[in-house]
Design a protein around this motif. Structure first.
Motif, PDB file in Angstrom:
ATOM      1  N   TYR A  81       0.851  -1.195   0.000  1.00 38.51           N
ATOM      2  CA  TYR A  81       0.000   0.000   0.000  1.00 38.51           C
ATOM      3  C   TYR A  81       0.881   1.237   0.000  1.00 38.51           C
ATOM      4  O   TYR A  81       1.801   1.344   0.802  1.00 38.51           O
ATOM      5  CB  TYR A  81      -0.893  -0.015   1.247  1.00 38.51           C
ATOM      6  N   GLU A  82       0.607   2.136  -0.926  1.00 37.63           N
ATOM      7  CA  GLU A  82       1.388   3.372  -0.997  1.00 37.63           C
ATOM      8  C   GLU A  82       0.455   4.559  -1.182  1.00 37.63           C
ATOM      9  O   GLU A  82      -0.144   4.703  -2.242  1.00 37.63           O
ATOM     10  CB  GLU A  82       2.332   3.356  -2.203  1.00 37.63           C
ATOM     11  N   PRO A  83       0.338   5.401  -0.166  1.00 38.58           N
ATOM     12  CA  PRO A  83      -0.526   6.582  -0.306  1.00 38.58           C
ATOM     13  C   PRO A  83       0.228   7.678  -1.038  1.00 38.58           C
ATOM     14  O   PRO A  83       0.567   8.691  -0.459  1.00 38.58           O
ATOM     15  CB  PRO A  83      -0.816   6.956   1.148  1.00 38.58           C
ATOM     16  N   LYS A  84       0.499   7.469  -2.306  1.00 39.48           N
ATOM     17  CA  LYS A  84       1.443   8.343  -3.006  1.00 39.48           C
ATOM     18  C   LYS A  84       0.801   9.554  -3.649  1.00 39.48           C
ATOM     19  O   LYS A  84       1.494  10.485  -4.031  1.00 39.48           O
ATOM     20  CB  LYS A  84       2.202   7.549  -4.064  1.00 39.48           C
ATOM     21  N   GLY A  85      -0.503   9.564  -3.780  1.00 40.05           N
ATOM     22  CA  GLY A  85      -1.152  10.711  -4.415  1.00 40.05           C
ATOM     23  C   GLY A  85      -1.119  10.614  -5.928  1.00 40.05           C
ATOM     24  O   GLY A  85      -0.285   9.906  -6.490  1.00 40.05           O
ATOM     25  N   GLY A  86      -2.029  11.337  -6.554  1.00 42.81           N
ATOM     26  CA  GLY A  86      -2.101  11.324  -8.010  1.00 42.81           C
ATOM     27  C   GLY A  86      -1.848  12.705  -8.581  1.00 42.81           C
ATOM     28  O   GLY A  86      -2.083  13.708  -7.912  1.00 42.81           O
ATOM     29  N   VAL A  87      -1.328  12.730  -9.803  1.00 40.84           N
ATOM     30  CA  VAL A  87      -1.159  14.001 -10.512  1.00 40.84           C
ATOM     31  C   VAL A  87      -1.806  13.853 -11.880  1.00 40.84           C
ATOM     32  O   VAL A  87      -1.464  12.945 -12.635  1.00 40.84           O
ATOM     33  CB  VAL A  87       0.331  14.359 -10.660  1.00 40.84           C
ATOM     34  N   VAL A  88      -2.783  14.717 -12.146  1.00 44.66           N
ATOM     35  CA  VAL A  88      -3.438  14.707 -13.450  1.00 44.66           C
ATOM     36  C   VAL A  88      -2.909  15.898 -14.217  1.00 44.66           C
ATOM     37  O   VAL A  88      -2.882  17.014 -13.691  1.00 44.66           O
ATOM     38  CB  VAL A  88      -4.965  14.838 -13.302  1.00 44.66           C
ATOM     39  N   VAL A  89      -2.463  15.677 -15.449  1.00 44.85           N
ATOM     40  CA  VAL A  89      -1.886  16.790 -16.189  1.00 44.85           C
ATOM     41  C   VAL A  89      -2.713  17.115 -17.433  1.00 44.85           C
ATOM     42  O   VAL A  89      -3.373  16.242 -17.999  1.00 44.85           O
ATOM     43  CB  VAL A  89      -0.420  16.505 -16.610  1.00 44.85           C
ATOM     44  N   ALA A  90      -2.666  18.367 -17.810  1.00 48.44           N
ATOM     45  CA  ALA A  90      -3.380  18.809 -19.006  1.00 48.44           C
ATOM     46  C   ALA A  90      -2.368  19.381 -19.972  1.00 48.44           C
ATOM     47  O   ALA A  90      -1.403  20.033 -19.568  1.00 48.44           O
ATOM     48  CB  ALA A  90      -4.402  19.878 -18.642  1.00 48.44           C
ATOM     49  N   SER A  91      -2.597  19.127 -21.260  1.00 49.16           N
ATOM     50  CA  SER A  91      -1.621  19.625 -22.226  1.00 49.16           C
ATOM     51  C   SER A  91      -2.038  20.973 -22.817  1.00 49.16           C
ATOM     52  O   SER A  91      -1.233  21.639 -23.442  1.00 49.16           O
ATOM     53  CB  SER A  91      -1.406  18.597 -23.340  1.00 49.16           C
ATOM     54  N   THR A  92      -3.294  21.349 -22.609  1.00 55.01           N
ATOM     55  CA  THR A  92      -3.741  22.639 -23.148  1.00 55.01           C
ATOM     56  C   THR A  92      -4.422  23.448 -22.048  1.00 55.01           C
ATOM     57  O   THR A  92      -4.841  22.896 -21.021  1.00 55.01           O
ATOM     58  CB  THR A  92      -4.785  22.430 -24.258  1.00 55.01           C
ATOM     59  N   ALA A  93      -4.553  24.734 -22.298  1.00 53.38           N
ATOM     60  CA  ALA A  93      -5.225  25.600 -21.325  1.00 53.38           C
ATOM     61  C   ALA A  93      -6.677  25.167 -21.153  1.00 53.38           C
ATOM     62  O   ALA A  93      -7.228  25.178 -20.041  1.00 53.38           O
ATOM     63  CB  ALA A  93      -5.146  27.051 -21.781  1.00 53.38           C
ATOM     64  N   ALA A  94      -7.293  24.749 -22.249  1.00 56.20           N
ATOM     65  CA  ALA A  94      -8.685  24.308 -22.150  1.00 56.20           C
ATOM     66  C   ALA A  94      -8.780  23.062 -21.275  1.00 56.20           C
ATOM     67  O   ALA A  94      -9.703  22.912 -20.465  1.00 56.20           O
ATOM     68  CB  ALA A  94      -9.238  24.022 -23.548  1.00 56.20           C
ATOM     69  N   GLY A  95      -7.798  22.178 -21.436  1.00 52.96           N
ATOM     70  CA  GLY A  95      -7.768  20.971 -20.619  1.00 52.96           C
ATOM     71  C   GLY A  95      -7.607  21.321 -19.148  1.00 52.96           C
ATOM     72  O   GLY A  95      -8.252  20.715 -18.272  1.00 52.96           O
ATOM     73  N   GLN A  96      -6.759  22.292 -18.875  1.00 56.56           N
ATOM     74  CA  GLN A  96      -6.541  22.698 -17.485  1.00 56.56           C
ATOM     75  C   GLN A  96      -7.834  23.282 -16.903  1.00 56.56           C
ATOM     76  O   GLN A  96      -8.167  23.033 -15.746  1.00 56.56           O
ATOM     77  CB  GLN A  96      -5.375  23.703 -17.412  1.00 56.56           C
ATOM     78  N   GLN A  97      -8.548  24.049 -17.714  1.00 50.69           N
ATOM     79  CA  GLN A  97      -9.817  24.612 -17.244  1.00 50.69           C
ATOM     80  C   GLN A  97     -10.807  23.485 -16.933  1.00 50.69           C
ATOM     81  O   GLN A  97     -11.509  23.518 -15.922  1.00 50.69           O
ATOM     82  CB  GLN A  97     -10.398  25.578 -18.287  1.00 50.69           C
TER      83      GLN A  97
END
Ligand SMILES: Cc1cc2nc3c(=O)[nH]c(=O)nc-3n(C[C@H](O)[C@H](O)[C@H](O)COP(=O)(O)OP(=O)(O)OC[C@H]3O[C@@H](n4cnc5c(N)ncnc54)[C@H](O)[C@@H]3O)c2cc1C
Ligand code: FES
Lengths: 106, 461, 381
Positions: free
Chosen positions: C76-92
């Motif tokens: 078990y590893e409570p490592k956290g997730g990172v979601v990335v967006a490649s465009t500004a629209a994706g980030q929004q």
């Protein structure tokens, strides 16, 4: 007259001129066409890797590319099978620790 | 002979050992346009492995039985317009396509691109690798496989040490010992787990294959001349040493291969060459769903019909992939398969020859099948999986406490077989320790590691 | 309990803990189905507010408890997730998604482009930004299932592998009385269908309709590496793929390291029945996306691919709880790509129902009779 039995004598080999590779900073003689593992064996070296978990020494086991025990870092590239790679003049071989990718760790 | 990447061959032969060479040359004779692929740079495979040209060997035949058969085939291949050899081509997967097969190849870790060869039919002639059974100390430097010692000698003219014990089971041990001795090694003992009686008791079969007898006698007399002791019904139960092997303990075995207490004796040596026969290398076919059979030696081989067709349409198999049987059988099967692929009737003499050689191979296989008692020489801390360093105790825990009863579950729970070699070295031992009976073939979706960038290149194809 | 995957294991664990007499039967080995063929992501980041997210939040809490109890063996590893967006629209889009999740207790922190590399030094340059989800975690699924079952057995549960359930026996009143297997009769007033992707078959044995379909996925496994990826990292497209009902091939890679060494790159999604042949298209696309996110991976070797069949129900929600049509038949299947994550909550809810306790969550959205027989999507065999 008895000649000393050697692999070369057995097949009446007349190899081309020997060259050098580098192993952990020292020169090792290699014959044209030999794999790196063969050149190291000829030099009396049987281990060129330590394992990831136990840190134990390893070298060639199967000799045919199947076991991946003979991995080492060659010219800066980790995890090369020395039983398959030819010993080219000037090849630089370094004993590999574990996965050999410590440079990638974050 | 320039070819466009999309050229569709009539036949792609994977593996340039005796079976693949014979098949490619014969098929080309019969009018097929063939490509012969091998991961190695030169043809010959494991059996006809030979020194690189730069080593200037005048008498490579001294390391081989039947060398002339190889040189003949190699010359015909070079001269043939319709057959093409591509070395350094390691096939990692076969894919079925509308017009036959896409043969996915890696040209090694340095290559930027991957290569795909297209062919209407494929013949698998990928041979075998050695079966290993672990024992305490088997991971020490200086412990090498019997076939590996031979391969390094044949290709690189080197030995792992000066005093080499040869151990395990199977006819390869005698061959390895006699080449090692011929090359100047001192071989204090050949330690054979079986009694050799299984097939010696059946003279009818031996008489049918005189070449084998000559070969066996040849090895035997060379060994006798050099004072090599054959120790039947015995095994190396431990290799000693710290940074490298300095000696082994040999014990006598009971009928089921259990080591007999009190029979241990130590032999000093600086290398050990060990192996327990060969295992067919068949994952390229089994990934396509090809059916298999378990041979008398317990090894899983491809199921083929009399014309060497696998159960996958368009896919044939010749040589060790159909069950281990040696170079002569491989040559015969390669030729037979080529006839079948070209749609020609088989030569009757060839059919008979193959049947005879197969029968002999099956007898040998039965005689050298590992007895279940071999696990008696393991210790809890003996590493079973060399790559992931998984000891016996962890595997037993998975079986006894976590409910694993088959190799795949043991793998998932312990990582045994998950490392670089993908279970090629520990597979038989893990299967045995998991208590599995009649396990199917190991699954290896990729027949060798492939750089991610080369896999990625497939997406845009 | 029919099924010794992670869901069956969790059901057995909580039922045994509640004092019930439990037998687990599986036709294969422990974790031999989808559990042993995927990754072990425990994600809240990819779920929008709704019943699945409620289940996931409960499950994450339970996984934390279980990890303490089962020890390091389950990785078990409570490592956290990172979601990335490649465009500004994706980030929004990520911003909007996170805002919705925040309302129900998911923590997420916006990561501007220039700070992405503090979190993940090897990420490709040029990304628009991302979100960090500290609650996301990971286990090794097969070990998790095996250790849950080991605990269940310590508490008296029985485990039988290599045994196939061939019939579900029902009384004159229609209620379940037990199962028949290829070896014996097992009498029980309650039968739990934890057969994952094969859930439709078991339901049918009991006369119930439950349209569980397999959704195939491939995962690439690299050579052993040091830690090169700290979190579970995936691109914003992943969420859309998960929620899609399309049968066609979708890939959007989720990348994570493992304590064992290899990096796992998953996962493709396509509905092609139980076809085990490698899809070169799928693994090629996974590899390309992984190399685009983490250029450093381009040079590492891929050693293996896993393939598994996610148990998929048309509305992407699992079936959990007693079947209103067949008294005594309990479903715990259809968790699609989140069964590892959702297993503990499923197990707890089932055991609460079995023992007549008040449930921690409303089970109505998970009812098995929510699919009228006529809405079966057309599926190739
Ligand atoms: C590529 C891929 C990646 C994934 N990644 C993740 C992830 O990161 N995180 C996550 O949470 N989930 C993930 N999943 C999904 C997850 O693996 C599944 O949701 C989960 O394994 C389902 O568990 P289960 O116990 O329901 O099914 P299974 O593990 O399939 O267990 C069902 C069992 O029932 C048995 N069975 C069936 N019929 C019978 C019968 N008649 N008699 C006896 N036994 C029977 C089967 O043999 C099997 O062992 C992924 C799946 C895939 C394919
Ligand atoms: S020695 Fe086995 S792969 Fe090189």
């Amino acid at each position: 007259m008895t000649r000393r039995r050697t692999p070369a004598a057995l097949v009446e080999a007349d190899p081309g001129p020997a060259h050098r590779i580098e192993f952990d900073g020292r020169p090792v003689r290699a014959l044209p066409g030999q794999s790196i593992a063969a050149a190291l064996w000829a030099d009396g070296v049987l281990a060129w890797r330590t394992t990831r978990v136990g840190g134990r020494p390893r070298g060639a086991f199967c000799g045919i590319g199947a076991c991946f025990d003979c991995l080492a870092t060659v010219n800066g590239r980790a995890n090369q099978r020395l039983c398959l790679l030819p010993a080219e003049p000037g090849t630089v071989v370094t004993t590999q620790e574990g996965h050999g990718r410590a440079d990638l760790a974050v | 002979m320039p070819t466009s990447p999309s050229e569709l061959f009539d036949l792609a032969v994977v593996g340039a050992g005796p079976a693949g060479l014979a098949a490619a040359v014969t098929a080309a004779d019969l009018g097929l346009r063939c490509v012969l692929l091998d991961g190695a740079d030169r043809t010959g495979g494991q059996y006809y492995r030979h020194p690189a040209p730069g080593l200037g060997a005048a008498r490579p035949d001294r390391l081989h039985h039947g060398w002339a058969a190889y040189t003949g085939l190699a010359a015909r291949l070079t001269a043939h317009r319709r057959a093409e050899f591509r070395g350094g081509h390691q096939v990692w997967a076969l894919e079925r396509t509308e017009d036959g097969f896409a043969v996915h190849v890696t040209l090694g870790p340095e290559a930027a691109e991957r290569t795909t060869v297209r062919a209407r039919t494929v013949l698998l002639a990928t041979g075998a690798y050695e079966r290993q059974l672990p024992f305490p100390g088997w991971t020490l430097p200086g412990v090498v496989t019997a076939g590996g010692a031979q391969a390094m000698l044949k290709a690189g003219l080197v030995l792992p040490g000066r005093r080499i014990v040869v151990a395990g089971s199977g006819p390869l041990l005698l061959a390895a010992a006699s080449s090692l001795v011929g090359a100047g090694a001192d071989v204090p003992a050949v330690v054979e787990a079986s009694g050799y009686l299984g097939y010696a008791r059946r003279p009818g079969v031996l008489a049918a294959v005189p070449a084998k007898l000559v070969e066996g006698a040849g090895h035997g007399s060379a060994l006798l001349r050099h004072g090599v002791r054959l120790r039947p019904r015995s095994a190396v139960v431990e290799a000693h040493g710290d940074e490298r092997v300095t000696g082994v303990t040999v014990a006598r075995l009971g009928a089921d291969w259990r080591p007999l207490p009190g029979t241990e004796r130590r032999i000093d040596c600086d290398a050990l060459a060990v192996g327990h026969g060969l295992l067919p290398q068949i994952e390229l076919a089994t990934e396509l769903g090809a059916q298999t059979r378990t041979g008398p030696d317990g090894a899983v081989a491809l199921r083929v019909d009399a014309r060497l067709r696998t159960t996958v349409p368009g896919l044939w198999s010749a040589g060790e992939t159909n069950g281990v049987g040696g170079a002569d059988l491989a040559l015969a099967e390669g030729e037979l398969a080529a006839h079948a692929i070209a749609g020609e009737p088989p030569e009757r003499a060839l059919l008979r020859r193959r049947a005879r050689l197969r029968a002999f191979a099956e007898l040998m296989a039965a005689a050298h099948r590992p007895g279940p008692g071999w696990t008696g020489w393991l210790r809890p801390d003996t590493d079973v999986c060399r790559c992931e360093e998984v000891p016996v105790a962890r595997i037993r825990e998975a079986v006894e406490e976590l409910g694993a009863g088959d190799p795949r579950t043991v793998k998932l729970l312990t990582r045994a077989g998950m490392g670089w070699c993908q279970g090629r070295m520990c597979g038989p031992a893990v299967a045995c320790l998991s208590g599995a009976t009649g396990a199917g073939p190991d699954r290896r979706p990729l027949a060798c590691p492939v750089p991610l960038s080369q896999l990625a290149a497939g997406a845009s194809e | 309990m029919v099924g010794a995957g992670v869901v069956g294991a969790a059901c057995a664990y909580y039922a045994a803990r509640a004092g019930l007499a439990v037998a687990v039967v599986d036709r294969g080995p422990v974790a031999g189905g989808t559990t042993g063929a995927g990754e072990g992501n425990l994600l809240v980041s990819d779920k929008e507010p709704g019943p699945e997210l409620d289940l996931a939040l409960l499950s994450l809490r339970l996984w934390r408890e279980l990890a303490e109890q089962l020890g390091p063996a389950v990785e078990y590893e409570p490592k956290g997730g990172v979601v990335v967006a490649s465009t500004a629209a994706g980030q929004q889009a990520l911003r909007d998604f996170a805002a919705g999740q925040a309302a129900v207790g998911v923590s997420a922190e916006e990561v501007p482009a220039e700070r992405l590399h503090e979190l993940e030094p090897h990420l490709a340059p040029g990304l628009a930004g991302g979100y960090h989800y500290p609650q996301d975690a990971q286990v090794q699924p097969a070990l998790a299932a095996a250790h849950l079952l080991r605990e269940a057995r310590r508490m008296g549960a029985e485990l039988s592998t290599g045994e196939t359930v061939t019939a579900v026996e029902r009384g004159p009143d229609g209620a379940v009385r037990g199962v028949r297997t290829d070896r014996r009769r097992l009498a029980a007033p309650a039968v739990v269908n934890a057969t994952g992707a094969w859930g439709a078959e078991l339901a049918a044995l009991a006369g119930a309709h439950l349209p569980v379909l397999p959704r195939r996925g491939f995962v690439l496994v690299t050579e052993p590496l040091p830690r090169v990826v700290r979190h579970k990292v995936y691109s914003a497209d992943y969420v859309a793929d998960v929620a899609s009902g399309s049968a066609g091939l979708q890939t959007s890679s989720v990348i994570e390291g493992t304590p064992g060494g290899p990096v796992l790159i998953g996962a493709s999604r396509e509905r092609v029945g139980f076809d085990r042949t490698i899809s070169h298209e799928a693994i090629g696309r996974l590899a390309a996306e992984a190399a685009a996110l983490f250029p450093v991976l381009a040079q590492v070797a891929v050693m293996r691919t896993y393939r598994g069949f996610r148990p998929y129900l048309p509305d992407h929600l699992p079936a959990i709880g007693e079947d209103p049509r067949v008294p005594g038949l309990y479903h715990a299947c259809g968790h699609e790509g989140a069964g590892i994550g959702l297993a503990p909550a499923t197990g707890l809810l089932i055991s609460e129902q079995l023992t007549g306790k008040r449930s921690e969550l409303d089970l109505a959205p998970f009812r098995a009779d929510r699919f009228p027989a006529s809405t079966d999507p057309l599926e190739k065999p």
